[in-house]
Design a protein around this motif. Structure first.
Motif, PDB file in Angstrom:
ATOM      1  N   VAL A 261       0.842  -1.209   0.000  1.00  0.00           N
ATOM      2  CA  VAL A 261       0.000   0.000   0.000  1.00  0.00           C
ATOM      3  C   VAL A 261       0.873   1.253   0.000  1.00  0.00           C
ATOM      4  O   VAL A 261       0.523   2.268  -0.596  1.00  0.00           O
ATOM      5  N   PHE A 262       2.045   1.140   0.632  1.00  0.00           N
ATOM      6  CA  PHE A 262       2.865   2.337   0.760  1.00  0.00           C
ATOM      7  C   PHE A 262       3.977   2.416  -0.297  1.00  0.00           C
ATOM      8  O   PHE A 262       4.910   3.199  -0.156  1.00  0.00           O
ATOM      9  N   ALA A 263       3.852   1.611  -1.333  1.00  0.00           N
ATOM     10  CA  ALA A 263       4.867   1.601  -2.396  1.00  0.00           C
ATOM     11  C   ALA A 263       5.068   2.997  -2.973  1.00  0.00           C
ATOM     12  O   ALA A 263       6.192   3.412  -3.277  1.00  0.00           O
ATOM     13  N   TYR A 264       4.002   3.740  -3.079  1.00  0.00           N
ATOM     14  CA  TYR A 264       4.040   5.077  -3.633  1.00  0.00           C
ATOM     15  C   TYR A 264       5.039   5.941  -2.892  1.00  0.00           C
ATOM     16  O   TYR A 264       5.836   6.675  -3.478  1.00  0.00           O
ATOM     17  N   TYR A 265       4.990   5.846  -1.507  1.00  0.00           N
ATOM     18  CA  TYR A 265       5.873   6.681  -0.688  1.00  0.00           C
ATOM     19  C   TYR A 265       7.336   6.324  -0.941  1.00  0.00           C
ATOM     20  O   TYR A 265       8.207   7.157  -0.862  1.00  0.00           O
ATOM     21  N   VAL A 266       7.547   5.024  -1.225  1.00  0.00           N
ATOM     22  CA  VAL A 266       8.923   4.568  -1.460  1.00  0.00           C
ATOM     23  C   VAL A 266       9.418   5.144  -2.796  1.00  0.00           C
ATOM     24  O   VAL A 266      10.506   5.683  -2.907  1.00  0.00           O
ATOM     25  N   HIS A 267       8.514   5.089  -3.766  1.00  0.00           N
ATOM     26  CA  HIS A 267       8.891   5.563  -5.101  1.00  0.00           C
ATOM     27  C   HIS A 267       8.972   7.064  -5.184  1.00  0.00           C
ATOM     28  O   HIS A 267       9.890   7.613  -5.775  1.00  0.00           O
ATOM     29  N   TYR A 268       8.014   7.749  -4.652  1.00  0.00           N
ATOM     30  CA  TYR A 268       7.924   9.193  -4.903  1.00  0.00           C
ATOM     31  C   TYR A 268       8.276  10.091  -3.726  1.00  0.00           C
ATOM     32  O   TYR A 268       8.620  11.254  -3.900  1.00  0.00           O
ATOM     33  N   ALA A 269       8.114   9.590  -2.444  1.00  0.00           N
ATOM     34  CA  ALA A 269       8.392  10.502  -1.319  1.00  0.00           C
ATOM     35  C   ALA A 269       9.780  10.246  -0.723  1.00  0.00           C
ATOM     36  O   ALA A 269      10.144  10.819   0.292  1.00  0.00           O
ATOM     37  N   GLY A 270      10.516   9.372  -1.320  1.00  0.00           N
ATOM     38  CA  GLY A 270      11.903   9.143  -0.906  1.00  0.00           C
ATOM     39  C   GLY A 270      12.031   8.326   0.362  1.00  0.00           C
ATOM     40  O   GLY A 270      12.992   8.461   1.113  1.00  0.00           O
ATOM     41  N   PHE A 271      11.010   7.530   0.678  1.00  0.00           N
ATOM     42  CA  PHE A 271      11.064   6.694   1.883  1.00  0.00           C
ATOM     43  C   PHE A 271      11.773   5.384   1.639  1.00  0.00           C
ATOM     44  O   PHE A 271      11.702   4.834   0.546  1.00  0.00           O
ATOM     45  N   THR A 272      12.456   4.926   2.687  1.00  0.00           N
ATOM     46  CA  THR A 272      13.011   3.582   2.627  1.00  0.00           C
ATOM     47  C   THR A 272      12.191   2.740   3.591  1.00  0.00           C
ATOM     48  O   THR A 272      12.073   3.083   4.769  1.00  0.00           O
ATOM     49  N   ILE A 273      11.579   1.691   3.063  1.00  0.00           N
ATOM     50  CA  ILE A 273      10.858   0.783   3.968  1.00  0.00           C
ATOM     51  C   ILE A 273      11.626  -0.523   4.000  1.00  0.00           C
ATOM     52  O   ILE A 273      11.638  -1.276   3.016  1.00  0.00           O
ATOM     53  N   ASP A 274      12.287  -0.742   5.137  1.00  0.00           N
ATOM     54  CA  ASP A 274      12.995  -2.007   5.304  1.00  0.00           C
ATOM     55  C   ASP A 274      11.976  -3.070   5.651  1.00  0.00           C
ATOM     56  O   ASP A 274      11.058  -2.832   6.434  1.00  0.00           O
TER      57      ASP A 274
END
Ligand code: ADP
Length: 733
Positions: free
Chosen positions: A561-574
């Motif tokens: 669900v949060f893939a967008y944040y990883v791609h566009y908001a510069g988040f790293t989700i380990d």
């Protein structure tokens, strides 16, 4: 402080009122107990008074002199004062004899001005005496009626003869004979009349109180009827003359005396009697009497006030016991009376003696003893009867005679002999003890009441305050929900419009826009799910559909669900997942909601370090979902509070991070419904770790996973306590 005052002041006032009321009640009860004891004693005293009065009632009231030794002078002075009020003459000494109180006028003729019988001292004696007195009085009345001429001659004669037959009293017999003589004369039976008159002469004059005037009168009648010759007449006249002038006090008054002497003078001239020496001597006596009468009339004016004053001064009396012997039938009885005597001295001259006979103390004691032999009083009582400061009798339990148990003192009223009755009651002691205990209990109860009501009011006020806070939070929630909904909607609308207008030509950009729209829609739907679930939970209507769930799936779904944040908001989700599945018994959607909320919070409350980690692992008997961030952190003292609905930590204030405050409260409810616990480890400014521990699913466990594997429970459905009680810091339920 104001709160404390509003709570404790009214209860304090109430307590004071209650203590005051209790004191009033105690005083009332004590008075009542005292009165009850006094009533019992009063009843006894009344019986004693009645016993005294019963005897008193048999004779004329004003004649009763109750004189126990110590009170005699007072009583006598009162008595005398009463007499001096009733009999204005009181011109002479008073004689109080066993016959009665006799007042003598200051005349040498004596004459009883007032005769008041004193009380009898023995009931037995009184019975016999009363009968005798009754017969004598009756005879006297009959004779005086005959003397006044109001009775038929024959009847009068019969009466007189009957008196002669029945009465032994010399005086009455003489009077009867005199009346017979007069009646016979009226019938012209002169010879018989003469004989009767001679009989009257022979009666010894001293034996009868009216003897002198009567025998003188009989002699004069004898002569007036010319029953005697001249010579005999001289002798008879001399006798009558001597009788009168030598005993003037026997006459009722000076007038009777003078009238008799006038008749003598007349007879002297009728019979032409020569005045010899005897006559001359008698005449001289007569003249001296007349002189005395004149002198008395002169001094009377001076004498009376002084004498009256003397009579009223109690100190002028002395007292002694005296005994009176009296013939009662064949027996001679001795009665002991109390005597008062004092020579009355006017201007240094002894005049007469005042006597008073009265009841003695032993007689009163006897009355008290008779009445109190079987008093029938309560066992807790004791009564002392006191005459003249001396306890003469005690009834009841003598051990109760203690000063502190004295409840009442009763005295006989005037003019009864002064008897004091002291009432003691041990009941008072137990009463005081009982009241002390009661007051202690009441004080404790009142204190308890103050504390309990104080606490109650405090709790109530706290509840009200919380309710007010909650209402405030709820309105804040509504505005934040609106705001939260508006934000994704606005961006969706904006992007959609931009695409619609065909401004985006670049395929990559278009895709990007579409992804934002998808992410925002997803955020919107998550928000709506949260709100709807929250509403269901509030109403207790949220339902779970349980099944075996692999926590890895849950975590994967959330991260997607949060893939967008990883791609566009510069988040790293380990992303850290174990090799093996981590099965728990749960509602997959709800568990995903938990992971999403935690992950969304981790992203939202991250700072510049846009790093987030989600891990799934098995620990002992629990499956664990762990979400970590390097964000703003939570103040330690607020870690518990953030799980409460609408609560937002103070760290979020002024950071432009919007929110509704329901996410974590939902997480808490869901975890609770899964018998799990949540642990929070957070440091302000450094980041937080949220750990959700759920019991691992075990294939062989009874009731779960066997048979129908799906099961639905509502939001309150707690199945079991958490198997793991660890709590680092944070919330566990
Ligand atoms: P919301 O995020 O909508 O305000 P939540 O119930 O999800 O509501 O969270 C309650 C509060 O807990 C948040 O307002 C925030 O202050 C705090 N919080 C939650 N998660 C984190 C986190 N990962 N880091 C810092 N603070 C957090």
């Amino acid at each position: 402080m104001i709160l404390l005052l509003t709570v404790f002041v009214p209860t304090g006032v109430l307590a004071i009122i209650s203590v005051f009321a209790q004191q009033r009640e105690s005083a009332f009860l004590l008075t009542e107990a005292r009165e009850n004891a006094a009533i019992v004693a009063q009843a006894l005293m009344s019986r004693i008074e009645n016993a005294i009065l019963a005897e008193e009632g048999k004779v004329r009231r004003d004649a009763n002199i109750f004189c126990p030794e110590e009170a005699t002078t007072v009583r006598l002075s009162e008595f005398i004062s009463e007499i001096t009020k009733q009999h204005t003459i009181v011109s002479a000494p008073i004689m109080v004899t066993e016959e009665g109180v006799v007042l003598y006028p200051p005349s040498p003729f004596g004459g009883v001005e007032a005769r008041i019988p004193t009380r009898p001292f023995s009931a037995e004696w009184e019975q016999e005496d009363v009968e005798l007195q009754r017969r004598l009085t009756e005879a006297r009345i009959r004779l005086s009626r005959i003397a006044r001429g109001g009775v038929d001659t024959e009847e009068a004669l019969r009466d007189c003869l009957e008196i002669l037959r029945e009465i032994e009293n010399a005086e009455l017999r003489a009077l009867a004979r005199f009346q017979i003589a007069k009646l016979l004369l009226s019938r012209q039976d002169k010879e018989a009349a003469r004989k009767e008159l001679l009989e009257v002469f022979s009666a010894p004059p001293d034996a009868i109180s009216e003897g002198v005037p009567l025998s003188a009168e009989a002699r004069l009648l004898y002569l007036e009827q010319k029953f005697a010759a001249k010579e005999e007449a001289g002798r008879i006249l001399k006798e009558a003359y001597a009788n009168s002038v030598e005993h003037p006090e026997k006459f009722a008054n000076y007038e009777t005396f003078e009238r008799l002497l006038e008749r003598i003078d007349k007879l002297i001239s009728i019979y032409e009697i020569q005045m010899d020496d005897d006559f001359k001597r008698l005449k001289m006596i007569r003249e001296s009497i007349e002189e005395t009468v004149e002198r008395i009339a002169r001094v009377q004016g001076d004498f009376l006030p002084i004498f009256r004053e003397y009579l009223l001064a109690p100190d002028n009396y002395s007292q002694r016991d005296c005994h009176i012997r009296r013939q009662v039938g064949a027996k001679t009885r001795t009665f002991t009376y109390f005597s008062l005597s004092q020579r009355v001295s006017v201007k240094g001259k002894k005049v007469r003696t005042v006597f008073a006979y009265a009841l003695n103390q032993s007689h009163l004691e006897e009355i008290i003893r008779t009445i109190t032999t079987n008093p029938g009083i309560q066992t807790d009582m004791a009564i002392n009867f006191i005459i003249g400061g001396k306890v003469t009798n005690t009834v009841g339990d003598k051990r109760n005679i203690l000063p502190e148990l004295l409840v009442s003192t009763i005295e006989t009223p005037n003019p009864l002999p002064p008897i004091t009755c002291e009432v003691y009651s041990s009941h008072i002691r137990s009463m005081i003890g009982w009241m002390f205990g009661r007051s202690l209990i009441n004080s404790c109860l009142v204190s308890l009441l103050i504390i309990v009501s104080g606490l109650g009011v405090l709790v109530l006020l706290r509840g009200i305050r919380r309710e007010i806070e909650f209402v405030k939070m709820r309105s804040q929630f509504i505005s934040s929900v609106t705001h939260e909904l508006k934000t994704p909607l606005t961006s969706i609308r904006m992007l959609a419009e931009t695409i619609q207008l065909g401004r985006i030509t670049e395929q990559k950009r278009l895709l990007e826009y579409m992804e934002v729209i998808a992410a925002e829609s997803e955020r919107l739907s998550r928000l709506i799910t949260n709100v709807l679930d929250f509403a269901r939970l509030e109403e207790g209507k949220k339902e779970y559909s349980f099944d075996v769930v692999d926590l890895r799936e849950v975590a994967r779904q959330a991260v997607a669900v949060f893939a967008y944040y990883v791609h566009y908001a510069g988040f790293t989700i380990d992303f850290s997942l174990p090799q093996k599945p981590v099965f728990v018994w749960g509602d997959k959607e709800s568990l995903e909601q938990v992971a999403l909320n935690l992950l969304s919070n981790a992203i939202k409350y991250s700072g510049t370090d846009k790093w987030v980690k989600i891990s799934v692992l098995s620990e002992e008997k629990n499956g664990v979902v762990e979400v970590e961030d390097h964000g703003i952190g939570i103040p330690e003292n607020e870690i518990e509070a953030i799980f409460e609905r609408f609560h937002r930590s103070s760290a979020t204030a002024g950071t432009h991070r919007t929110g509704t405050g329901i996410g974590l409260s939902l997480v808490k409810s869901i975890v609770k419904a899964h018998n799990g616990i949540i642990e929070v480890d957070s440091e302000l400014g450094k980041g937080s770790i949220f750990r959700v521990l759920l019991p691992l699913y075990e294939e062989k466990r009874d009731g779960e996973g066997s048979g129908s594997r799906r099961r639905t429970v509502n939001s309150d459905g707690d199945e079991r306590q958490p198997t793991n009680g660890r709590l680092r810091s944070g919330y566990s339920d």
